[in-house]
Design a protein around this motif. Structure first.
Motif, mmCIF file in Angstrom:
data_model
loop_
_atom_site.group_PDB
_atom_site.id
_atom_site.type_symbol
_atom_site.label_atom_id
_atom_site.label_comp_id
_atom_site.label_asym_id
_atom_site.label_seq_id
_atom_site.Cartn_x
_atom_site.Cartn_y
_atom_site.Cartn_z
ATOM 1 N N GLY A 47 -1.247 53.820 -28.707
ATOM 2 C CA GLY A 47 -0.053 53.212 -29.280
ATOM 3 C C GLY A 47 0.814 54.214 -30.021
ATOM 4 O O GLY A 47 0.615 55.425 -29.945
ATOM 5 N N GLU A 48 1.773 53.684 -30.790
ATOM 6 C CA GLU A 48 2.757 54.520 -31.476
ATOM 7 C C GLU A 48 2.104 55.503 -32.439
ATOM 8 O O GLU A 48 2.466 56.687 -32.470
ATOM 9 C CB GLU A 48 3.744 53.622 -32.225
ATOM 10 N N VAL A 49 1.139 55.034 -33.228
ATOM 11 C CA VAL A 49 0.499 55.905 -34.211
ATOM 12 C C VAL A 49 -0.325 56.983 -33.520
ATOM 13 O O VAL A 49 -0.211 58.174 -33.841
ATOM 14 C CB VAL A 49 -0.378 55.091 -35.183
ATOM 15 N N ALA A 50 -1.147 56.587 -32.557
ATOM 16 C CA ALA A 50 -1.999 57.553 -31.862
ATOM 17 C C ALA A 50 -1.163 58.620 -31.148
ATOM 18 O O ALA A 50 -1.437 59.826 -31.280
ATOM 19 C CB ALA A 50 -2.901 56.835 -30.870
ATOM 20 N N ARG A 51 -0.154 58.213 -30.428
ATOM 21 C CA ARG A 51 0.700 59.173 -29.707
ATOM 22 C C ARG A 51 1.435 60.083 -30.681
ATOM 23 O O ARG A 51 1.572 61.283 -30.446
ATOM 24 C CB ARG A 51 1.694 58.446 -28.805
#
Length: 282
Positions: free
Chosen positions: A162-166
């Protein structure tokens, strides 16, 4: 209708989350509705002509909690605080503005809700420019936290796509890290963005990688209904020395006497405030 980290602990709050399928069904029941769900808030915005009672009962049946209900000017003030990042668990973080935009685009606004959200989004953008908040990001803070506790030659395992991981992966690569592995249910989008700059694995290899002893840090940023990683104290020697779980609810569950330390969202609030200090005029 508002439920945030101020009202409930994050694991309780997570029970009130609606899946994409549940939201799609919910939108069919209302002529005007916008749902905002983040790692530390669940909120529903309805036009005054809508009946909120049925939704309050649905939330209570689903999660055993009831939202705070704000009307008129109180609701407007709350949304302005949200888009400014001043109601965030991580003060000033810029990700919330993107999340509000996404919620608005996916929602079913009436003309009045459309005016409210478009005005609030413009306010949020202007507020950030005036107070130098565009450089304040939870993702950048998290990547900086990892880099301060590891070295460029460290091996990092990231769970999630998701946004945080990427975002964390991007920052690590910019910081010169060359041994980054990402595990996610699907890998096509990650492969498209990162190519051969990272090692990509499917979810089936999760536990074998976590227990392999090859990683210095484990970062978990996923959305799950129950823990994805269950560990016992006896596995201590093979685990990464730094384990960070920013999932809601928590995706890492440790059994035993507490010898393994997992850093969770709540643990990051104080270091985040130190990160923010000096970066903003607020």
């Amino acid at each position: 209708m508002v439920m945030t980290y101020r009202d409930y602990d994050l694991n309780t709050l997570a029970k009130a989350y609606f899946t994409n399928d549940e939201l799609a069904k919910l939108y069919k029941s209302y002529n005007s509705l916008i749902a905002l769900e983040t790692c530390n808030r669940v909120e529903f915005y309805l036009d005054g002509s809508e009946d909120e009672g049925a939704l309050i009962e649905l939330i209570n049946e689903k999660a055993g909690v009831r939202p705070r209900v704000l009307y008129d000017l109180d609701a407007i003030k709350h949304l302005l605080m949200v888009v400014a990042g001043l109601d965030s668990m991580f003060l000033g973080e810029r990700e919330i503005l993107s999340q509000v935009k996404k919620a608005y685009n996916m929602g079913k606004p009436s003309p009045r809700l459309k005016i409210l959200f478009e005005s609030a989004i413009r306010f949020g953008e202007g507020f950030r420019r005036r107070h130098n908040l565009y450089d304040i990001s939870f993702v950048k803070f998290l990547a900086d936290y990892i880099m301060r506790n590891t070295g460029k030659d460290s091996s990092i395992l990231v769970i999630g796509g998701g946004e945080v991981a990427r975002g964390v992966v991007r920052e690590l690569l910019r910081g010169g890290y060359r041994s980054v592995t990402v595990i996610n249910r699907t890998t096509d989008k990650l492969k498209y963005e990162f190519g051969n700059s990272i090692r990509l694995l499917s979810l089936g290899s999760l536990m074998s990688e976590v227990m392999s002893g090859r990683y210095d840090a484990l970062v978990v940023a996923v959305s799950v209904q129950s823990p994805l990683i269950n560990l016992g104290d006896s596995t201590n020697n093979s685990l990464p020395r730094l384990i960070i779980d920013v999932s809601t609810p928590s995706a890492v569950n440790i059994h035993g006497n507490g010898h393994i330390k997992v850093i969770r969202l709540e643990d990051l609030r104080e270091p985040y405030l130190n990160y923010v200090n000096g970066r903003s005029k607020v």
